[in-house]
Motif scaffolding. Structure first.
Motif, mmCIF file in Angstrom:
data_model
loop_
_atom_site.group_PDB
_atom_site.id
_atom_site.type_symbol
_atom_site.label_atom_id
_atom_site.label_comp_id
_atom_site.label_asym_id
_atom_site.label_seq_id
_atom_site.Cartn_x
_atom_site.Cartn_y
_atom_site.Cartn_z
ATOM 1 N N ALA A 20 0.842 -1.191 0.000
ATOM 2 C CA ALA A 20 0.000 0.000 0.000
ATOM 3 C C ALA A 20 0.875 1.238 0.000
ATOM 4 C CB ALA A 20 -0.909 0.014 1.218
ATOM 5 N N ILE A 21 1.898 1.237 0.846
ATOM 6 C CA ILE A 21 2.778 2.406 0.918
ATOM 7 C C ILE A 21 3.504 2.581 -0.405
ATOM 8 C CG2 ILE A 21 4.793 3.385 2.068
ATOM 9 C CD1 ILE A 21 3.891 1.813 4.580
ATOM 10 N N PHE A 22 3.924 1.452 -0.975
ATOM 11 C CA PHE A 22 4.653 1.491 -2.233
ATOM 12 C C PHE A 22 3.787 2.123 -3.328
ATOM 13 C CE2 PHE A 22 5.976 -0.819 -6.178
ATOM 14 C CZ PHE A 22 7.154 -0.136 -6.339
ATOM 15 N N GLU A 23 2.528 1.638 -3.407
ATOM 16 C CA GLU A 23 1.609 2.190 -4.398
ATOM 17 C C GLU A 23 1.393 3.685 -4.177
ATOM 18 O OE1 GLU A 23 -0.702 1.008 -6.927
ATOM 19 O OE2 GLU A 23 0.939 -0.408 -7.161
ATOM 20 N N MET A 24 1.224 4.036 -2.911
ATOM 21 C CA MET A 24 1.002 5.443 -2.568
ATOM 22 C C MET A 24 2.147 6.293 -3.080
ATOM 23 S SD MET A 24 -1.581 6.252 -0.489
ATOM 24 C CE MET A 24 -0.877 7.561 0.481
ATOM 25 N N SER A 25 3.335 5.766 -2.848
ATOM 26 C CA SER A 25 4.504 6.558 -3.187
ATOM 27 C C SER A 25 4.586 6.788 -4.687
ATOM 28 C CB SER A 25 5.766 5.871 -2.693
ATOM 29 O OG SER A 25 5.996 4.749 -3.492
ATOM 30 N N GLN A 26 4.074 5.827 -5.445
ATOM 31 C CA GLN A 26 4.090 5.993 -6.890
ATOM 32 C C GLN A 26 3.289 7.222 -7.279
ATOM 33 O OE1 GLN A 26 4.098 2.919 -9.486
ATOM 34 N NE2 GLN A 26 5.802 2.168 -8.312
ATOM 35 N N HIS A 27 2.239 7.476 -6.509
ATOM 36 C CA HIS A 27 1.395 8.614 -6.859
ATOM 37 C C HIS A 27 1.951 9.920 -6.330
ATOM 38 C CE1 HIS A 27 -1.687 6.059 -8.567
ATOM 39 N NE2 HIS A 27 -1.413 5.222 -7.586
ATOM 40 N N PRO A 34 8.250 6.862 -12.824
ATOM 41 C CA PRO A 34 7.818 5.667 -12.112
ATOM 42 C C PRO A 34 9.004 4.992 -11.441
ATOM 43 C CG PRO A 34 7.731 5.363 -14.494
ATOM 44 C CD PRO A 34 8.061 6.797 -14.251
ATOM 45 N N LYS A 35 8.829 4.554 -10.196
ATOM 46 C CA LYS A 35 9.929 3.896 -9.491
ATOM 47 C C LYS A 35 10.114 2.499 -10.073
ATOM 48 C CE LYS A 35 10.377 6.929 -5.996
ATOM 49 N NZ LYS A 35 11.540 7.800 -6.007
ATOM 50 N N THR A 36 11.363 2.176 -10.372
ATOM 51 C CA THR A 36 11.621 0.819 -10.829
ATOM 52 C C THR A 36 12.113 0.030 -9.629
ATOM 53 O OG1 THR A 36 13.651 1.845 -11.595
ATOM 54 C CG2 THR A 36 12.126 1.118 -13.279
ATOM 55 N N SER A 37 11.711 -1.207 -9.562
ATOM 56 C CA SER A 37 12.074 -1.963 -8.377
ATOM 57 C C SER A 37 13.522 -2.427 -8.460
ATOM 58 C CB SER A 37 11.144 -3.151 -8.189
ATOM 59 O OG SER A 37 11.002 -3.344 -6.801
ATOM 60 N N GLY A 342 19.415 2.987 -11.787
ATOM 61 C CA GLY A 342 19.045 1.812 -11.012
ATOM 62 C C GLY A 342 20.046 1.454 -9.927
ATOM 63 N N VAL A 343 19.732 0.406 -9.219
ATOM 64 C CA VAL A 343 20.564 -0.049 -8.101
ATOM 65 C C VAL A 343 20.844 -1.523 -8.327
ATOM 66 C CG1 VAL A 343 20.666 -0.343 -5.608
ATOM 67 C CG2 VAL A 343 19.421 1.589 -6.578
ATOM 68 N N THR A 344 22.120 -1.864 -8.499
ATOM 69 C CA THR A 344 22.455 -3.258 -8.779
ATOM 70 C C THR A 344 23.682 -3.653 -7.970
ATOM 71 O OG1 THR A 344 24.033 -2.748 -10.513
ATOM 72 C CG2 THR A 344 21.727 -2.968 -11.186
#
Ligand code: ATP
Ligand code: MG
Length: 583
Positions: A20-27, A34-37, A342-344
């Protein structure tokens, strides 16, 4: 219920809390990106879902021994961005355990840069806040037989440590009675011994395949005043001892660092397992950012500054955040860049062009437009009345009406870019040429009449006639010609110093050749200065803009004055290196 609550409600019904928090943050992501995982975000999501943590806390721990560079921006965006995304917190912690190198001025510059990037910390801490804690935990290790005072010299210690293929040997002092270690450690603290006489070592495993675990030094003597604690201490803790304890004391949940600390992780965990600190943060490593045509260590950047090879830490050619700010890079572009790369876990070298593209993308929407001629060639409009001025109204931004309009004066004499005229045009040359026509942007169409050359045969003046029917509102205002060029009134244009920057180094990796010093590869053409003729509206307004057809520019915050404006080229409109075939 407002929209946000409805969304939360929906998520509460269908998803886990972290989703839920993740989705919220997208908005709520202000950068429209858009945040890429990535694997660290996945770890955080799993830890929130499993209940391992109710909320997360990260930290950004710079050593205040120089200015922050774009590599640090990656770590800042990752730590602050991740915490914000999951409603967590981030501390800014100065890793100030090394008293000889650090300066308060650097600390202030770091605070400024973090805020400029758009982030705000929860607590501002210093590792030196914890000197008493580090000391007490070290005493604890001695008392439980897990640390001892060593008196081998540094060279002997190296010899005893063994190699990657051979085990180390125990020091003769490894079994020193703990009372003796306690006594010596206490006397080291108050300054009884000279530097290097003793160190405190953790007693772990001299045969460990991980050399970091072969009784690492955790404290050393330094009879030197510390910028914050004065001469209270004569011993200072090593990074591997101080960092994990600082993290634990601050309640950090995820301690993110670059890959070179991977083999320090067992030591990070060992310390936390063997002292009576309650929390046990998780260290997670990610690949550092490397950019081509750049060096990225504070130590090397400091050499460039100290040796006068650049004009200070904020010289716009530097990869520091202060330089990028001065050069006109918007912080949103740097945040977007951090997201895009990104983060790798694998090291790579990112082309500088990727960063520059983010700068262009951002400025394309935010920069008002103006005109400037960097390499002026005089054009006389023969049928324009002498001494008169005509004013055109033009949009400040082609897509954003809210920026309003500007007034542009034109006179009988104007300047155009020298490159926009060719006496002997190449094929498909659609700008001004003998016999040709061209549109003056925001004004009208002009037609070549003749030209004047100096004694060297160089064209110094081009004579044209304007076509009055092509003014806005006239019957032929939309008549099309193949070329449109920018221009500035000779009478109203403001002669302005413009600084053009190119890459600081002329090889992709200035550190690749181990036999040569990186300073040998400084690009001799990395700075050039020209006197440009600039549309007056921009000089009056200040700030930053796009010079149409030329690039993005800003007033230099340091050197520009009302009387003598100085502009920096932030970035050209296109990647000129791509054209040169250099990537
Ligand atoms: P430098 O060698 O430039 O001084 P550093 O790692 O010693 O770099 P610190 O001040 O200790 O600099 O770094 C603070 C944080 O920034 C650390 O967590 C470090 O891992 C991170 N960091 C430094 N350089 C980079 C980079 N190029 N890419 C990503 N993170 C970086
Ligand atoms: Mg460092």
């Amino acid at each position: 219920m407002d929209k946000c609550q409805i969304r939360l409600q929906k998520h509460a019904n269908n998803f886990s809390q972290s989703e839920a928090i993740f989705e919220m943050s997208q908005h709520s992501n202000s950068d429209n990106n858009p945040k890429t995982s990535h694997f660290i975000r996945n770890i955080v999501i799993a830890d929130l879902d499993s209940g391992k943590h109710q909320s997360i806390k990260t930290r950004f721990p710079p050593e205040p021994n120089g200015f922050l560079h774009i590599g640090h921006a990656k770590a800042i965006c990752l730590n602050f961005g991740l915490a914000a995304e999951f409603s967590g917190l981030t501390n800014l912690r100065f890793d100030d355990t090394n008293p000889c190198k650090e300066e308060e001025a650097y600390a202030r510059a770091i605070e400024k840069d973090v805020r400029w990037l758009g982030f705000e910390w929860d607590e501002l801490r210093h590792a030196s806040d914890y000197f008493p804690d580090f000391y007490n935990f070290a005493v604890e290790l001695i008392e439980t037989g897990k640390a001892y005072v060593e008196e081998l010299s540094a060279e002997e210690m190296r010899e005893y440590r063994g190699t990657l293929t051979t085990a180390g040997r125990p020091s003769p002092w490894r079994e020193r009675p703990l009372e003796e270690s306690l006594d010596l450690f206490q006397r080291m603290r108050v300054g009884e011994f000279e530097d290097g006489r003793f160190v405190l070592r953790a007693k772990i495993d001299m045969a460990s395949p991980n050399i970091k675990l072969r009784d690492p030094t955790i404290y050393r003597i330094r009879n030197i005043a510390h910028q914050r604690t004065g001469d209270e201490w004569h011993i200072y803790p090593m990074y591997d001892f101080a960092h994990c304890i600082s993290d634990a004391l601050e309640g950090i949940t995820h301690s993110l660092c670059t890959l070179e600390f991977e083999d320090h992780r067992p030591l990070y965990d060992w310390v936390l397992d063997n002292v009576s600190v309650k929390a046990h943060p998780q260290q997670i490593e990610f690949a550092r950012l490397n950019l081509d045509y750049t060096v990225m260590s504070k130590r090397r950047l400091k050499m460039l500054v100290d040796e006068g090879l650049v004009d200070g830490w904020d010289d716009p050619r530097m990869p520091t955040l202060a330089a990028m700010r001065r050069r006109g890079y918007p912080p949103a572009a740097i945040r977007n860049f951090s997201e895009v790369i990104g983060v790798t876990k694998s090291e790579s070298i990112i082309p500088l062009g990727v960063l520059e593209n983010e700068v262009r993308n951002e400025l394309n929407t935010t920069a008002p437009r103006a005109m400037a001629v960097l390499d002026p060639l005089k054009v006389v409009l023969l049928n324009f009345p002498e001494g008169e001025t005509e004013w055109f109204e033009a949009a400040r931004h082609p897509q954003d009406e809210s920026m309003g309009t500007r007034r542009i004066p034109i006179t009988r004499e104007i300047y155009i870019e020298r490159g926009d005229f060719m006496e002997e045009p190449v094929r498909k040359y659609f700008r001004l040429k003998p016999g040709g026509e061209v549109r003056l942007r925001n004004a009208f169409i002009i037609k070549f009449v003749d030209l004047i050359k100096d004694d060297n045969g160089e064209v110094i003046e081009v004579h044209c006639e304007l076509d009055p029917q092509t003014r806005s509102g006239m019957p032929e205002s939309s008549r099309r010609v193949k070329g449109t060029i920018h221009w500035v009134s000779a009478e109203h244009g403001v002669p302005t110093e413009v600084r053009l920057y190119d890459r600081l180094f002329n090889v992709e990796n200035p550190l690749a050749d181990k036999d040569r010093d990186f300073r040998e590869f400084i690009n001799p053409d990395c700075l050039s200065k020209v006197t440009a003729m600039v549309e007056p509206s921009f000089i009056e307004a200040g700030g930053f803009c796009q010079f149409e057809r030329v690039g993005y520019f800003c007033h230099d915050a340091q050197d520009s004055t009302k009387e003598k404006p100085v502009l920096n080229r932030t970035v050209s409109l296109r990647d000129s290196w791509a054209k040169r075939g250099n990537k």
